[in-house]
Scaffold this active site. Structure first.
Site, short mmCIF file in Angstrom:
data_model
loop_
_atom_site.label_atom_id
_atom_site.label_comp_id
_atom_site.label_asym_id
_atom_site.label_seq_id
_atom_site.Cartn_x
_atom_site.Cartn_y
_atom_site.Cartn_z
N THR A 58 -1.86 6.82 0.33
CA THR A 58 -2.53 6.16 -0.78
C THR A 58 -1.91 6.67 -2.07
O THR A 58 -1.43 7.80 -2.14
CB THR A 58 -4.05 6.43 -0.77
OG1 THR A 58 -4.62 6.01 -2.02
CG2 THR A 58 -4.38 7.91 -0.57
N GLY A 59 -1.93 5.83 -3.09
CA GLY A 59 -1.33 6.24 -4.35
C GLY A 59 -0.50 5.12 -4.93
O GLY A 59 -0.71 3.95 -4.61
N HIS A 60 0.46 5.49 -5.74
CA HIS A 60 1.28 4.50 -6.44
C HIS A 60 2.26 3.85 -5.46
O HIS A 60 3.31 4.41 -5.16
CB HIS A 60 2.00 5.19 -7.59
CG HIS A 60 2.64 4.23 -8.53
ND1 HIS A 60 3.15 4.59 -9.74
CD2 HIS A 60 2.86 2.89 -8.44
CE1 HIS A 60 3.65 3.53 -10.35
NE2 HIS A 60 3.49 2.50 -9.56
N GLY A 61 1.89 2.66 -5.00
CA GLY A 61 2.60 2.02 -3.89
C GLY A 61 4.08 1.82 -4.12
O GLY A 61 4.91 2.02 -3.22
N THR B 36 -8.11 2.71 -2.34
CA THR B 36 -7.55 2.23 -1.07
C THR B 36 -8.18 3.03 0.07
O THR B 36 -8.57 4.18 -0.13
CB THR B 36 -6.03 2.42 -1.11
OG1 THR B 36 -5.49 1.46 -2.00
CG2 THR B 36 -5.38 2.27 0.26
N ARG C 11 2.46 -9.51 -5.28
CA ARG C 11 2.87 -8.10 -5.21
C ARG C 11 2.41 -7.50 -3.87
O ARG C 11 1.29 -7.72 -3.43
CB ARG C 11 2.23 -7.33 -6.37
CG ARG C 11 2.56 -5.83 -6.40
CD ARG C 11 1.49 -4.98 -5.79
NE ARG C 11 1.77 -3.55 -5.91
CZ ARG C 11 1.05 -2.60 -5.34
NH1 ARG C 11 0.01 -2.91 -4.62
NH2 ARG C 11 1.37 -1.33 -5.50
N VAL C 12 3.29 -6.74 -3.25
CA VAL C 12 2.94 -6.04 -2.02
C VAL C 12 3.18 -4.55 -2.24
O VAL C 12 4.23 -4.16 -2.76
CB VAL C 12 3.81 -6.55 -0.84
CG1 VAL C 12 3.57 -5.73 0.42
CG2 VAL C 12 3.52 -8.03 -0.57
N GLY C 13 2.21 -3.75 -1.85
CA GLY C 13 2.34 -2.30 -2.02
C GLY C 13 2.84 -1.62 -0.76
O GLY C 13 3.40 -2.26 0.14
N ASP C 14 2.62 -0.33 -0.69
CA ASP C 14 3.08 0.46 0.45
C ASP C 14 2.22 0.28 1.70
O ASP C 14 2.69 0.42 2.83
CB ASP C 14 3.08 1.95 0.08
CG ASP C 14 1.67 2.42 -0.31
OD1 ASP C 14 1.09 1.82 -1.26
OD2 ASP C 14 1.14 3.33 0.33
N1 ASP Z 1 -1.17 2.41 -2.40
C1 ASP Z 1 -1.97 1.30 -2.87
C2 ASP Z 1 -1.05 0.23 -3.41
O1 ASP Z 1 -0.13 0.56 -4.12
C3 ASP Z 1 -2.96 1.67 -3.90
C4 ASP Z 1 -3.81 2.87 -3.61
O2 ASP Z 1 -3.54 3.63 -2.70
O3 ASP Z 1 -4.80 3.06 -4.31
O4 ASP Z 1 -1.30 -0.93 -3.17
#
Ligand code: ASP
Length: 292
Positions: free
Chosen positions: A213-216, A163, A190-193
């Site tokens: 960034t990371g596990h949304g 990301t 699906r929608v992330g953070d």
């Molecule tokens: N945060 C992003 C999501 O969950 C993924 C990422 O940061 O790599 O969509």
């Protein structure tokens, strides 16, 4: 502090031999954003420019190079926030458009709504002159191979890194922008953070700006972006604010990820609890830093 920009190319685990290439991509984005700032552009323009450069870079999971969803297609999340007036624009689960961050900017500029999803986001984009491109134009060989491996059970599904995000300071205002293809093999819709205010993206001239960034799914439950900005508003050092937010992400929901931030004086901060978070920073007086 002089105008500056900090960018990330995702938290995750980039193989050691590939890290320098990813850092170079972020450095190019910083250089492009600094050009905007040197020409007198606003923080918002600089943050958008940095993210567009990364959306055009197939190494990253945004625009060209995005993750594939369960149907083998592309759905994009992007958001941008202007610390001046707390203006916000985002798109989520939007079908293939080359620069989703530019669509988010158009959403913000129009100002009628703040977030559009799915087909509605695409309709908005097309009405503003952004073309839908075939998914194949955004899908790289590497992303397809990875998706096929996940589908065949040879690799784990889920969050795959890459990301992109940027936070810029123009001497007066701060702005933040984030763009992503999300997670590999994610369910449709699906929608992330990333596109959610206070989760993946936030900016306030009275405090600072942040891109996560990371596990949304975990970042949005904790409100990581807002945690950082709230700490900055209370006068925290940006590095400490970033570290505290990631510590909270880990402690409350066992989440993994990272953040980049600038406070409203332009001081940078960043933290991650993943193996890597690709990042680069630069200011218009010529200072530069980068790493993973
Ligand atoms: N945060 C992003 C999501 O969950 C993924 C990422 O940061 O790599 O969509």
């Amino acid at each position: 502090m002089p105008p500056s920009v900090i960018v990330h190319g995702g938290a995750g685990n980039v193989a050691p031999e590939r890290r320098a290439k990813h850092v170079a991509g972020c450095e190019r984005a910083v250089a492009a954003a600094l050009e905007v700032l040197r020409a007198g552009g606003r923080a918002l323009d600089a943050a958008q420019r940095a993210v567009e450069v990364l959306e055009d870079d197939p190494l990253f999971n945004a625009g060209w190079g995005s993750c594939l969803n369960e149907d083998g297609g592309v759905e994009l999340d992007a958001a941008l926030m202007d610390g001046d007036g707390l203006r916000y624009g985002a798109v989520c689960a939007m079908p293939s458009v080359r620069h989703p961050i530019a669509v988010a900017r158009a959403v913000m500029e129009e100002g009628r709504h703040a977030i559009y999803a799915g087909e509605g986001a695409l309709r908005f984009a097309e009405a503003r002159g952004f073309a839908r491109v075939p998914d194949a134009e955004l899908i790289t060989e590497q992303a397809r191979e990875r998706w096929e491996a996940v589908r065949a059970g040879r690799a784990e599904a889920g969050w795959s890194g890459g990301t992109v995000g940027a936070v810029a300071f123009d001497g007066t205002h701060v702005a933040a922008a984030t763009s992503t293809g999300g997670m590999m093999d994610k369910r449709r819709g699906r929608v992330g953070d990333s596109p959610l205010p206070g989760a993946g993206t936030y900016a306030d001239d009275l405090a600072g700006g942040v891109s996560a960034t990371g596990h949304g799914e975990k970042i949005l439950r904790v409100g990581v972006g807002f945690l950082v900005v709230a700490a900055l508003r209370g006068g925290a050092d940006p590095m400490a604010a970033a570290e505290q937010a990631i510590a909270t992400l880990a402690a409350r929901v066992e989440g993994t990820g990272g953040v980049i931030a600038l406070d409203c004086a332009g001081r940078p901060g960043r933290a991650n609890n993943t193996e890597t978070m690709i990042w680069a920073w630069g200011s218009t007086d010529g200072a530069r830093e980068s790493g993973w």
